[in-house]
Design a protein around this motif. Structure first.
Motif, mmCIF file in Angstrom:
data_model
loop_
_atom_site.group_PDB
_atom_site.id
_atom_site.type_symbol
_atom_site.label_atom_id
_atom_site.label_comp_id
_atom_site.label_asym_id
_atom_site.label_seq_id
_atom_site.Cartn_x
_atom_site.Cartn_y
_atom_site.Cartn_z
ATOM 1 N N PHE A 60 11.484 4.921 9.508
ATOM 2 C CA PHE A 60 12.522 4.230 10.405
ATOM 3 C C PHE A 60 13.720 4.548 9.783
ATOM 4 O O PHE A 60 14.659 5.081 10.255
ATOM 5 N N TRP A 61 13.839 3.797 8.435
ATOM 6 C CA TRP A 61 15.115 3.806 7.636
ATOM 7 C C TRP A 61 15.480 5.200 7.557
ATOM 8 O O TRP A 61 16.894 5.537 7.226
ATOM 9 N N GLU A 62 14.744 6.220 7.087
ATOM 10 C CA GLU A 62 14.892 7.583 6.801
ATOM 11 C C GLU A 62 15.720 8.045 8.030
ATOM 12 O O GLU A 62 16.785 8.909 7.928
ATOM 13 N N GLU A 63 15.035 8.086 9.191
ATOM 14 C CA GLU A 63 15.499 8.150 10.309
ATOM 15 C C GLU A 63 17.000 7.920 10.649
ATOM 16 O O GLU A 63 17.885 8.460 11.009
ATOM 17 N N THR B 7 16.079 -5.747 3.953
ATOM 18 C CA THR B 7 14.880 -6.452 4.566
ATOM 19 C C THR B 7 13.802 -5.438 4.471
ATOM 20 O O THR B 7 12.667 -5.894 4.092
ATOM 21 N N TRP B 8 14.028 -4.167 4.494
ATOM 22 C CA TRP B 8 12.984 -3.127 4.453
ATOM 23 C C TRP B 8 12.380 -3.207 2.967
ATOM 24 O O TRP B 8 11.262 -3.208 2.839
ATOM 25 N N GLY B 9 13.277 -3.435 1.985
ATOM 26 C CA GLY B 9 12.723 -3.444 0.604
ATOM 27 C C GLY B 9 11.866 -4.754 0.295
ATOM 28 O O GLY B 9 10.864 -4.644 -0.296
ATOM 29 N N VAL B 10 12.326 -5.855 1.038
ATOM 30 C CA VAL B 10 11.498 -7.219 0.957
ATOM 31 C C VAL B 10 10.190 -6.848 1.564
ATOM 32 O O VAL B 10 9.112 -7.280 1.098
ATOM 33 N N LEU C 158 17.301 -3.348 -3.867
ATOM 34 C CA LEU C 158 17.665 -4.910 -4.098
ATOM 35 C C LEU C 158 16.482 -5.801 -3.502
ATOM 36 O O LEU C 158 16.356 -6.779 -4.181
ATOM 37 N N GLY C 159 16.320 -5.397 -2.110
ATOM 38 C CA GLY C 159 15.203 -6.116 -1.629
ATOM 39 C C GLY C 159 13.753 -6.179 -2.284
ATOM 40 O O GLY C 159 13.158 -7.312 -2.394
ATOM 41 N N VAL C 160 13.286 -5.109 -2.763
ATOM 42 C CA VAL C 160 12.119 -5.062 -3.644
ATOM 43 C C VAL C 160 12.171 -5.826 -4.825
ATOM 44 O O VAL C 160 11.305 -6.723 -5.016
ATOM 45 N N ASP D 22 8.576 -4.096 2.297
ATOM 46 C CA ASP D 22 7.807 -3.291 1.490
ATOM 47 C C ASP D 22 7.008 -3.960 0.309
ATOM 48 O O ASP D 22 5.808 -3.703 0.077
ATOM 49 N N ARG D 23 7.691 -4.735 -0.431
ATOM 50 C CA ARG D 23 7.010 -5.394 -1.462
ATOM 51 C C ARG D 23 6.018 -6.450 -0.919
ATOM 52 O O ARG D 23 4.949 -6.477 -1.747
ATOM 53 N N LEU D 24 6.097 -7.238 0.054
ATOM 54 C CA LEU D 24 5.510 -8.090 0.646
ATOM 55 C C LEU D 24 3.988 -7.431 1.098
ATOM 56 O O LEU D 24 2.936 -7.979 0.880
ATOM 57 N N LEU D 25 4.342 -6.151 1.847
ATOM 58 C CA LEU D 25 3.317 -5.583 2.119
ATOM 59 C C LEU D 25 2.296 -4.961 1.119
ATOM 60 O O LEU D 25 1.103 -4.839 1.583
ATOM 61 N N ALA D 26 2.971 -4.902 0.003
ATOM 62 C CA ALA D 26 2.054 -4.354 -1.193
ATOM 63 C C ALA D 26 1.378 -5.367 -1.828
ATOM 64 O O ALA D 26 0.655 -5.003 -2.678
ATOM 65 N N ASP D 27 1.395 -6.474 -1.499
ATOM 66 C CA ASP D 27 0.574 -7.835 -2.299
ATOM 67 C C ASP D 27 -0.568 -7.983 -1.198
ATOM 68 O O ASP D 27 -0.489 -8.459 -0.217
ATOM 69 N N PRO D 28 -1.801 -7.813 -1.711
ATOM 70 C CA PRO D 28 -2.940 -7.973 -1.125
ATOM 71 C C PRO D 28 -3.354 -9.411 -0.933
ATOM 72 O O PRO D 28 -4.158 -9.696 -0.205
#
Length: 345
Positions: free
Chosen positions: A78-81, A28-31, A316-318, A33-39
């Motif tokens: 968060f996920w790195e922590e 979900t983090w990857g998903v 995979l999420g990205v 991240d990709r959605l947030l990158a889309d303006p």
């Protein structure tokens, strides 16, 4: 990842529903991240359960404090922590698990021990102090006091009331670290979380995630579900762990599937002119999942927070989100990109 297109004059608004699934939440983090990158996209609301609740809280907190790029940063931190915390845990994939590269911990001696202990002793016996290290990570990452102050994007967190069996949906102004821990409280591993005199377990038992808060709030029609628990699995479970894992998956998917049936029923009534669109909100359903990839993993992988495994889930999420946007961006605001009957019936 495909390079994001330029910012349009008007962005498409979406509501996001995040399932729980332990460390699979890194998908979900990857998903996200990709959605947030889309303006071209604007997140109108988020509902989350369990690991989805953690992602939801970090996401909304990041958006409030600094916009999409800040939210991407906070999710990564968060996920790195989580991975750094797991690096000091004795619960690790074995060398053979790492060589096999599946993400499962089938050959981890401590996983075998923990799995047996959780079937014999309660968390009140094994963990009398009710220690959960993820609470510290959340408190470090999320400004809960600031999070509760705003209203946009809307945030909903679900938990299950142990005593009544009813779902409790916490709205943004009610969200605390205890709310998130309640939503993620697996009863065989953690103490029930007490909030306002009531005790709560994982929200997945009653809504993983619940869709109705996104409908009742009004607003836009588009709901994007990030699904971690596979509906279909490749083979019949025959060992105890596999059977129990499938029982949990069926339980955690059941409420979502019932809501999908109701959404399809109401949509069909609207299409036939038997319900007025002026009074009933037409819902467009979109899904991003990794049925084949996540369906091949077993229950042990949901407790595997090894950094390499989390990064694989993130990638995979990205990739899945990138494929969704390439194929279905034009559907947003116009139609469902998911065939509800085919996927959920």
């Amino acid at each position: 990842m495909t390079e994001a297109p330029p910012v349009p004059n008007e962005r498409k608004r979406i509501k996001i529903a995040l399932q729980g699934g332990g460390s699979h939440g890194a998908f979900t983090w990857g998903v996200l991240d990709r959605l947030l990158a889309d303006p071209r996209l604007e997140i109108e609301a988020v509902v989350g359960t369990s690991a989805g609740a953690m992602n939801a809280a970090v996401l909304v907190d990041g958006l409030v404090r600094g916009g999409p790029e800040f939210a991407r940063r906070e999710l990564r931190i968060f996920w790195e922590e989580v991975a750094d915390l797991a690096a000091f845990s004795p619960l690790q994939p074995s060398l053979l698990d790492r060589m096999l590269g599946s993400g499962n911990m089938d050959f981890s001696p401590l996983w075998q021990v923990v799995d047996v202990l959780n079937k014999v002793f309660s968390p009140y016996e094994l963990n009398p102090a009710a220690f959960n290290p993820l609470q510290q990570v959340l408190e470090k990452t999320v400004d809960f006091a600031g999070l509760r102050q705003g209203t946009e994007p809307a945030l909903f967190i679900s938990a299950t009331n142990v005593m009544t069996g009813r779902i409790r949906v916490f709205e943004r102004h009610e969200v605390t670290v205890d709310t998130i821990m309640a939503s993620a409280c697996l009863p065989m591993m953690f103490h029930a979380v007490e909030i306002d005199g009531q005790h709560y377990w994982d929200g997945g038992y009653c809504g993983n995630p619940p869709i109705f808060p996104l409908i009742y709030m009004g607003g836009g029609p588009d709901v994007l579900i990030v699904q971690l628990n596979p509906i279909n699995i490749p083979g019949l479970p025959k060992d105890v762990r596999g059977i129990l894992d499938r029982i949990n998956t069926l339980s955690f998917n059941s409420s979502l599937m019932r809501e999908m049936r109701m959404i399809k029923f109401v949509t069909d009534l609207i299409d036939r002119g038997e319900l007025s669109q002026d009074r009933f909100l037409r819902i467009y359903i979109h899904t991003i999942d990794a049925e084949e990839e996540l369906g091949a993993l077993n229950a042990s992988s949901k407790f595997n927070a090894d950094k390499e495994f989390l990064r694989e889930l993130y990638a995979l999420g990205v990739a899945k989100a990138d494929a969704f946007l390439a194929a279905h961006f034009d559907d947003i605001g116009n139609r469902s990109s998911t065939d509800i009957e085919k996927k959920f019936f």
